[in-house]
Write a protein that holds these residues in place. Structure first.
Motif, PDB file in Angstrom:
ATOM      1  N   ASP A   2       0.864  -1.185   0.000  1.00 41.94           N
ATOM      2  CA  ASP A   2       0.000   0.000   0.000  1.00 41.94           C
ATOM      3  C   ASP A   2       0.898   1.232   0.000  1.00 41.94           C
ATOM      4  O   ASP A   2       2.123   1.132   0.152  1.00 41.94           O
ATOM      5  CB  ASP A   2      -0.915   0.000   1.231  1.00 41.94           C
ATOM      6  CG  ASP A   2      -2.175   0.832   1.023  1.00 41.94           C
ATOM      7  OD1 ASP A   2      -2.233   1.596   0.029  1.00 41.94           O
ATOM      8  OD2 ASP A   2      -3.099   0.733   1.856  1.00 41.94           O
ATOM      9  N   TYR A   3       0.274   2.398  -0.129  1.00 37.99           N
ATOM     10  CA  TYR A   3       1.034   3.650  -0.081  1.00 37.99           C
ATOM     11  C   TYR A   3       1.626   3.867   1.315  1.00 37.99           C
ATOM     12  O   TYR A   3       0.996   3.549   2.329  1.00 37.99           O
ATOM     13  CB  TYR A   3       0.125   4.833  -0.416  1.00 37.99           C
ATOM     14  CG  TYR A   3      -0.424   4.817  -1.821  1.00 37.99           C
ATOM     15  CD1 TYR A   3       0.374   5.145  -2.913  1.00 37.99           C
ATOM     16  CD2 TYR A   3      -1.764   4.478  -2.055  1.00 37.99           C
ATOM     17  CE1 TYR A   3      -0.141   5.133  -4.211  1.00 37.99           C
ATOM     18  CE2 TYR A   3      -2.282   4.463  -3.343  1.00 37.99           C
ATOM     19  CZ  TYR A   3      -1.465   4.791  -4.411  1.00 37.99           C
ATOM     20  OH  TYR A   3      -1.972   4.781  -5.686  1.00 37.99           O
TER      21      TYR A   3
ATOM     22  N   ASP B 101       6.367   3.686  -5.642  1.00 37.96           N
ATOM     23  CA  ASP B 101       5.802   4.796  -4.870  1.00 37.96           C
ATOM     24  C   ASP B 101       6.688   5.124  -3.674  1.00 37.96           C
ATOM     25  O   ASP B 101       6.917   6.296  -3.358  1.00 37.96           O
ATOM     26  CB  ASP B 101       4.391   4.441  -4.392  1.00 37.96           C
ATOM     27  CG  ASP B 101       3.769   5.553  -3.561  1.00 37.96           C
ATOM     28  OD1 ASP B 101       3.362   6.575  -4.138  1.00 37.96           O
ATOM     29  OD2 ASP B 101       3.702   5.401  -2.323  1.00 37.96           O
TER      30      ASP B 101
ATOM     31  N   TYR C 158       3.970  -0.401  -5.561  1.00 41.09           N
ATOM     32  CA  TYR C 158       4.153   0.299  -4.288  1.00 41.09           C
ATOM     33  C   TYR C 158       5.625   0.460  -3.919  1.00 41.09           C
ATOM     34  O   TYR C 158       5.968   1.362  -3.142  1.00 41.09           O
ATOM     35  CB  TYR C 158       3.360  -0.400  -3.182  1.00 41.09           C
ATOM     36  CG  TYR C 158       1.863  -0.214  -3.367  1.00 41.09           C
ATOM     37  CD1 TYR C 158       1.282   1.043  -3.230  1.00 41.09           C
ATOM     38  CD2 TYR C 158       1.043  -1.284  -3.725  1.00 41.09           C
ATOM     39  CE1 TYR C 158      -0.075   1.231  -3.429  1.00 41.09           C
ATOM     40  CE2 TYR C 158      -0.319  -1.103  -3.918  1.00 41.09           C
ATOM     41  CZ  TYR C 158      -0.875   0.156  -3.772  1.00 41.09           C
ATOM     42  OH  TYR C 158      -2.226   0.351  -3.980  1.00 41.09           O
TER      43      TYR C 158
END
Length: 442
Positions: free
Chosen positions: A33-34, A104, A101
């Protein structure tokens, strides 16, 4: 350099095994996830440690892992792999989730001006190394197999298991604080290798001597840290939430193999709270860097805000506190711009000893990374410098100070304090007029 050591619960002088080289391992993100600001508090604080080592003429070899498999939703080795679960939600495969991710996270490192680790290593690239460690533990009789589940570490064979986190294992009773798999020998036993479900093929699975499956979260870090940094680290870093389980398990499995300390010094970042609550997806308070940008803030505003709290304190985040941090950051940038506004030397005792500031800040950072005191002190320095209107002979000292602050705090004051070529031409023109006593023109 004095640092608090979680191992001894004391502030101690850092003594690297092979000075000036410093071997450092950081538990990196699980890329499902972020990353939110709670994660970034930890990584900015670790980056501050890295930068502090460098200004003390030490040479860190910094290894950070990427957990892209094996981190289950429950610390009790129960439930789905976090990445596999997210893949179902997004209708992708686990490899795509991990790649997205990870990118990111790397973008966030860059936006926050976090030093690039010497090595950024993925768990999925080191499956063989992890199987090798489990084989060694098995040879030493530290493991057992639970059918249709996995290979487990027998914590009863490691007498000092509870020492690091100062755990009371007897209090961890089934049905209370910790879920208990009745097939475990002890409640604290943990998975080294999990078997794939017999009726399902996972996106991420590998053959092993015990069956097709995937590694446990804890063995990953032991394998990668020992491969790249040796049996004993100078410093192991991570969030404070890693102490009772992840770091405790790392110690148990690593030291059972090497009979040496996993790390001489443990550096942990405390929690950050939002509205007096820990950050969690269920509460919907996992603020991302993109959320800050959309609200008119820069990632470096957050970086300064993180530095305003001590890494061992339980910090609090709010939009108002971030606004205050931005104001402080703007004040520091105003101090930096003074290098373009120096006046001729007057010898009237209004100068400021900028060169002494570096010494004071070095003393503060070497006192257990006291960044809050550094920023308070810099606010005083900024106020004084803007009051005295620095003179030409002070510019070189101000430039040295800005370079030093950029190296230590990572706020890019030198770059953000720059001015346009047109403005520089005007300043030169004004200075020439002053030199020629053309006061009206200047």
């Amino acid at each position: 350099m004095q640092l608090y050591n979680t191992l001894t619960r004391q502030i101690e002088e850092l003594k690297p095994n092979n000075s000036p080289n410093v071997a450092i391992y950081t538990c990196g993100p699980t890329v499902y996830d972020y990353s939110h600001i709670g994660h970034w508090f930890t990584y900015v604080r670790t980056d501050t440690l890295i930068r502090s080592l460098k200004i003390n003429n030490l040479v860190p070899k910094w290894v950070m892992n990427i957990t892209d498999v094996g981190h289950l939703v429950s610390d009790a080795d129960d439930g789905e792999d976090k990445i596999a679960r997210q893949a179902k939600k997004e209708a992708k495969n686990a490899w795509q989730i991990a790649e997205f991710y990870t990118k990111d996270f790397l973008t966030g490192l860059n936006q926050l001006n976090i030093t690039q680790p010497s090595l950024l290593v993925k768990a999925t690239d080191h499956i063989t190394d992890q199987i090798d460690l489990i084989n060694k533990l098995e040879a030493k009789n530290y493991t057992y197999v639970i059918e249709n589940d996995g290979v487990y570490y027998d914590t009863g064979k490691f007498p000092r298991y509870s020492n690091f986190a100062r755990l009371d294992i007897d209090e961890q009773q089934p049905g209370k604080r910790v879920y208990f798999n009745p097939k475990k020998r002890q409640i604290s036993d943990f998975a080294l290798w999990k078997f794939s479900p017999q009726d399902t093929q996972r996106d991420m699975e590998w053959p092993s001597p015990w069956g097709i499956g995937f590694p446990g979260w804890h063995i990953e870090c032991s394998a990668m840290s020992m491969k790249y940094l040796g049996p004993t680290l100078d410093i192991h870093t991570g969030g404070i939430d890693h102490i009772p389980i992840h770091h405790t398990n790392e110690i148990a499995q690593s030291e059972a193999i090497t009979n040496k300390p996993l790390a001489n010094h443990w550096f942990h970042s405390n929690h950050v709270l939002i509205d007096n609550q820990k950050i969690s997806k269920s509460l919907g308070n996992g603020i991302r860097l993109q959320d800050l940008v959309e609200n008119g803030f820069s990632p470096l505003d957050l970086r300064l805000h993180i530095l305003e709290s001590h890494y061992r304190s339980q910090s609090k985040f709010s939009w108002d506190s971030l606004e205050s941090a931005r104001n402080r950051y703007n004040d520091l940038k105003a101090m930096a711009v003074l290098r373009w506004q120096a006046r001729p030397k007057t010898y009237d005792d209004t100068t400021f000893a900028i060169e002494d500031v570096i010494t004071e800040i070095t003393n503060l950072i070497n006192n257990d990374l006291d960044t809050p005191q550094i920023l308070a002190y810099l606010s005083q320095v900024s106020k004084q410098l803007q009051a005295v209107h620095i003179e030409e002979d002070m510019v070189i000292h101000l430039n040295n100070l800005l370079d030093f602050l950029d190296q230590l705090l990572g706020l890019e004051l030198s770059a953000q304090a720059d001015i346009s070529p047109e403005q520089k031409k005007l300043i030169n023109k004004r200075q020439n007029a002053r030199n020629n006593h053309q006061w009206q023109e200047s």
